[in-house]
Design an enzyme around this catalytic site. Structure first.
Site, PDB file in Angstrom:
ATOM      1  CD  GLU A 113      -2.873   0.788   2.553  1.00  0.00           C
ATOM      2  OE1 GLU A 113      -3.308  -0.346   2.831  1.00  0.00           O
ATOM      3  OE2 GLU A 113      -3.107   1.785   3.227  1.00  0.00           O
ATOM      4  CG  ASP A 122      -1.715   4.537   2.864  1.00  0.00           C
ATOM      5  OD1 ASP A 122      -2.531   4.163   2.051  1.00  0.00           O
ATOM      6  OD2 ASP A 122      -1.405   3.908   3.892  1.00  0.00           O
ATOM      7  CD  GLU A 129      -4.547   7.259   5.991  1.00  0.00           C
ATOM      8  OE1 GLU A 129      -4.611   7.742   7.133  1.00  0.00           O
ATOM      9  OE2 GLU A 129      -4.639   6.046   5.756  1.00  0.00           O
TER      10      GLU A 129
END
Ligand SMILES: *[C@@H]1O[C@H](CO)[C@@H](O)[C@H](O)[C@H]1NC(C)=O
Ligand SMILES: *[C@@H]1O[C@H](CO)[C@@H](O)[C@H](O)[C@H]1NC(C)=O
Length: 282
Positions: A97, A99, A101
């Site tokens: 993953e 990311d 955010e």
């Protein structure tokens, strides 16, 4: 005649542009029961969070190495307790993953841009930043760049973080599992804003984030095989080793806007930092 050609040119270009920006060609709204919508001929996507739930979308394609970009305008006003995500992920317990955010905040206080890299289910590689602009006032371009040599997180044309491929030195690097792009807007007021101190204010709901101009390139994953676009051949193998302009921009972002780096959190790693922290020279 020139006038006529101009009209033809304008017609052609607007037709061309609207095709390229039709988000429904490459994106599916994947959850949220109507809270995620495409409007304006599918050129604008909105995600909504209300008391019922949040919403999200995903790319139709999967990739094994990719450059994905999107312009995003974040939830404005009192966005405390909301989290907007934009990330690549594979599936399963041992997933990879990459990311972005965006952790909301009370009005007038800064969002935190949180980044992380997971390999085979293990993350713990957080770096966090403030932004040098108000991400709710206008659209900005967020890019995940992932090739054989490194992962780079870009905000507009500024690389804020590079995660290099040190697999030959024993650091895991995502390169065996195809990933899809995901984005979501949801509630996380137990941790998102000032570590969970600021709760979501539901009287401000619905909360909305806006998206446009999705762009993807790289190696598309079809039936278990990667198929790389001709354009991607030029960037699949490069890194920043000798790109001093890029390193300079990244240093600027990190010196001025980085607020957390796992590689500097000695309390968290009393026995010594993860290996990549010693291999990265900046
Ligand atoms: C987004 O950023 C990338 C990389 O800097 C750039 O190539 C692209 O043109 C930008 N797209 C938009 C819509 O601003
Ligand atoms: C919210 O604002 C406070 C006060 O300026 C700041 O400490 C915090 O880092 C900001 N961002 C988040 C997501 O908590």
């Amino acid at each position: 005649m020139a006038w006529f050609m101009f009209i033809v040119y304008v017609l052609f270009c607007s037709f061309h542009v609207s095709l390229a920006n039709d988000l429904s060609k490459s994106i599916d709204i994947s959850w949220g029961n109507g809270r995620g919508q495409m409007v304006n001929n599918n050129e604008l996507l909105t995600l909504t969070l209300d008391r019922g739930s949040g919403s999200g979308f995903q790319s139709k394609n999967e990739f094994l190495f990719a450059k994905v970009q999107m312009r995003i305008k974040l939830v404005s006003g009192n966005s405390a307790g909301t989290v907007t995500t934009f990330f690549l992920s594979s599936k399963g317990d041992y997933h990879d993953e990459i990311d972005f955010e965006f952790l909301g905040n009370t009005s007038g206080n800064p969002y935190i841009l949180h980044t992380n890299v997971f390999c085979e289910g293990v993350g713990n590689r957080e770096m966090q930043f403030y932004l040098w602009f108000d991400p709710t006032a206008d659209f900005h371009n967020y890019t995940i760049f992932w090739n054989h040599q490194h992962i780079v997180f870009y905000v507009d044309d500024i690389p804020i973080r590079e995660f290099k491929n040190f697999q030959d030195k024993g650091v895991p690097f995502p390169q065996y599992q195809a990933m899809r792009l995901y984005s979501s807007l949801w509630e996380a007021d137990d941790w998102a804003t000032r570590g969970g101190l600021e709760k979501i204010d539901w009287s401000q709901a619905p909360f909305k984030a806006y998206y446009q101009f999705y762009n993807e390139d790289g190696c598309f994953w079809y039936n278990g095989y990667p198929s790389c676009t001709p354009n991607s051949n030029s960037w699949l193998w490069g890194n920043f080793d000798y790109d001093y302009a890029m390193k300079g921009k990244m240093k600027w972002a990190q010196d001025n806007y980085m607020i957390y780096n796992y590689c500097q959190d000695s309390k968290r790693f009393p026995q010594g930092y993860p290996l990549e922290c010693y291999l990265n020279t900046y």
